[in-house]
Design a protein around this motif. Structure first.
Motif, PDB file in Angstrom:
ATOM      1  N   ASP A  11     118.504  40.569  66.000  1.00 17.87           N
ATOM      2  CA  ASP A  11     118.021  41.652  65.153  1.00 17.87           C
ATOM      3  C   ASP A  11     116.498  41.671  65.247  1.00 17.87           C
ATOM      4  O   ASP A  11     115.820  40.753  64.764  1.00 17.87           O
ATOM      5  CB  ASP A  11     118.460  41.421  63.703  1.00 17.87           C
ATOM      6  CG  ASP A  11     118.121  42.592  62.798  1.00 17.87           C
ATOM      7  OD1 ASP A  11     117.019  43.163  62.950  1.00 17.87           O
ATOM      8  OD2 ASP A  11     118.942  42.921  61.937  1.00 17.87           O
ATOM      9  N   GLN A  36     114.663  41.958  61.673  1.00 21.13           N
ATOM     10  CA  GLN A  36     114.685  40.744  60.854  1.00 21.13           C
ATOM     11  C   GLN A  36     114.239  39.510  61.624  1.00 21.13           C
ATOM     12  O   GLN A  36     114.041  38.443  61.039  1.00 21.13           O
ATOM     13  CB  GLN A  36     116.091  40.517  60.306  1.00 21.13           C
ATOM     14  CG  GLN A  36     116.607  41.648  59.443  1.00 21.13           C
ATOM     15  CD  GLN A  36     115.799  41.824  58.177  1.00 21.13           C
ATOM     16  OE1 GLN A  36     115.334  40.852  57.575  1.00 21.13           O
ATOM     17  NE2 GLN A  36     115.618  43.074  57.770  1.00 21.13           N
ATOM     18  N   GLN A  69     115.970  37.619  63.687  1.00 27.44           N
ATOM     19  CA  GLN A  69     116.946  36.550  63.514  1.00 27.44           C
ATOM     20  C   GLN A  69     118.165  36.808  64.381  1.00 27.44           C
ATOM     21  O   GLN A  69     118.427  37.942  64.782  1.00 27.44           O
ATOM     22  CB  GLN A  69     117.368  36.422  62.048  1.00 27.44           C
ATOM     23  CG  GLN A  69     118.054  37.656  61.497  1.00 27.44           C
ATOM     24  CD  GLN A  69     118.416  37.519  60.031  1.00 27.44           C
ATOM     25  OE1 GLN A  69     117.912  36.630  59.343  1.00 27.44           O
ATOM     26  NE2 GLN A  69     119.275  38.382  59.534  1.00 27.44           N
TER      27      GLN A  69
END
Length: 335
Positions: free
Chosen positions: A208, A211, A213
């Motif tokens: 992602d 984000q 992450q």
């Protein structure tokens, strides 16, 4: 009416369509719906090695605590972990309730990565009423020192271990990621596997970017993913004693028929039934019957019709197909 009765790993099935392990088999109503929908057998959702070990450890800890506080009560505890409030108990209870009320074999599923005490759960599954066991060996070695032969031996050991524990047939669900998949299939066949299920799908994480992450997920399969398992089923047809089950990429009747022509004993699907409902199984089965009738073929005549010919050298056969494919690509795209 075409006779679709099929033998799969020694079990008699009314047709070759099998509901593979997935969310639809997590409840009694779900299992009854699959059976009523027209499948030939049902593979339950998987019970994981980690779940079995975790609950066994928790039960042991509770026993130890009670023994310390109330030594005189120790004799009231079972000699083996019962997991009566956990996932294991719920799984076994579901088998006990479902197996007697459906008219197709119910196959329990164990997901593990190493030989160990957890595999003894297979015997309890059989005692609960399971007609067979499917082993989904999910092992991704991240230790760069582990050799390919060690990885392969782990699979063989797990299959041999479970086969020693149960009297019902045992299938093993595999990934294609072996240096020599054909030899691996032969070794598992010799170790006693009653069926080979091609293929399981490893979770492939994504990133992602917003984000920053890693995210995990699981997508339903699509028909394009059927090409690899279909190729290997075609190559293994009548070259191993184990039954061959196709898994991945089944959405339509055409997908089922292609697998049968390649040599599959049964064709498994979860994606199609999740997308379209349990009753869609009946449409797939009726579609296979219609296709066979139009071609004036029986199921036995169609099965393996387009597999690698018995007398052919499998390597040369694959190479010739590769060259032919490249030639077609040149004519199609080089304009």
């Amino acid at each position: 009416m075409n006779d679709l009765r099929t033998r799969y790993m020694g079990l008699q099935l009314r047709n070759p369509l099998v509901a593979s392990a997935g969310p639809l088999s997590q409840t009694l109503d779900g299992i009854k719906s699959l059976a009523g929908g027209g499948v030939g057998a049902i593979v339950m959702y998987s019970l994981f090695e980690e779940q079995i070990r975790h609950e066994a450890a928790r039960e042991t800890e509770m026993m130890d605590r009670s023994a310390e506080s109330f030594a005189e009560a120790l004799s009231y505890f079972p000699t083996e972990p019962s997991n009566e409030s956990g996932l294991v108990h719920s799984y076994l209870q579901l088998i006990e309730k479902a197996a007697p009320v459906i008219d197709v074999p119910l196959i329990a599923s164990l997901n593990g990565s190493a030989k160990g005490e957890w595999s003894g759960m297979a015997r309890r599954m059989v005692d609960a009423g399971a007609s067979g066991i499917e082993l989904n060996v999910y092992y991704l070695p991240e230790d760069l020192q582990v050799s390919g032969r060690e990885v392969e031996q782990r699979y063989v050991d797990i299959v041999a271990d479970v086969k020693q524990k149960v009297s019902v047939p045992v299938a093993v669900k595999l990934s294609p990621f072996f240096s020599s998949f054909g030899e691996m299939a032969r070794r598992l066949d010799e170790a006693g596997a009653d069926a080979l299920v091609l293929f399981n799908r490893f979770l492939q994480p994504d990133i992602d970017l917003d984000q920053l992450q890693v995210i995990s997920g699981f997508d339903l399969s699509n028909p394009d993913e059927a090409k690899l398992p279909r190729s290997w089923i075609s190559a293994l047809y009548r070259r191993v004693s184990a039954s061959l089950a196709a898994s991945t990429g089944v959405e339509t009747t055409q997908d089922v028929v292609k697998y049968l022509l390649a040599g599959a004993d049964v064709v498994m699907t979860t994606a199609a039934l999740v997308r379209n409902g349990s009753s869609y199984a009946g449409q797939l089965v009726d579609g296979v019957t219609s296709w066979l009738n139009r071609r004036q073929l029986t199921l036995n005549q169609a099965r393996g019709m387009l597999a690698v010919p018995a007398g052919a050298d499998a390597d040369e056969y694959a190479r010739s197909g590769y060259v032919s494919g490249l030639e077609r690509a040149k004519k199609t795209y080089a304009k």
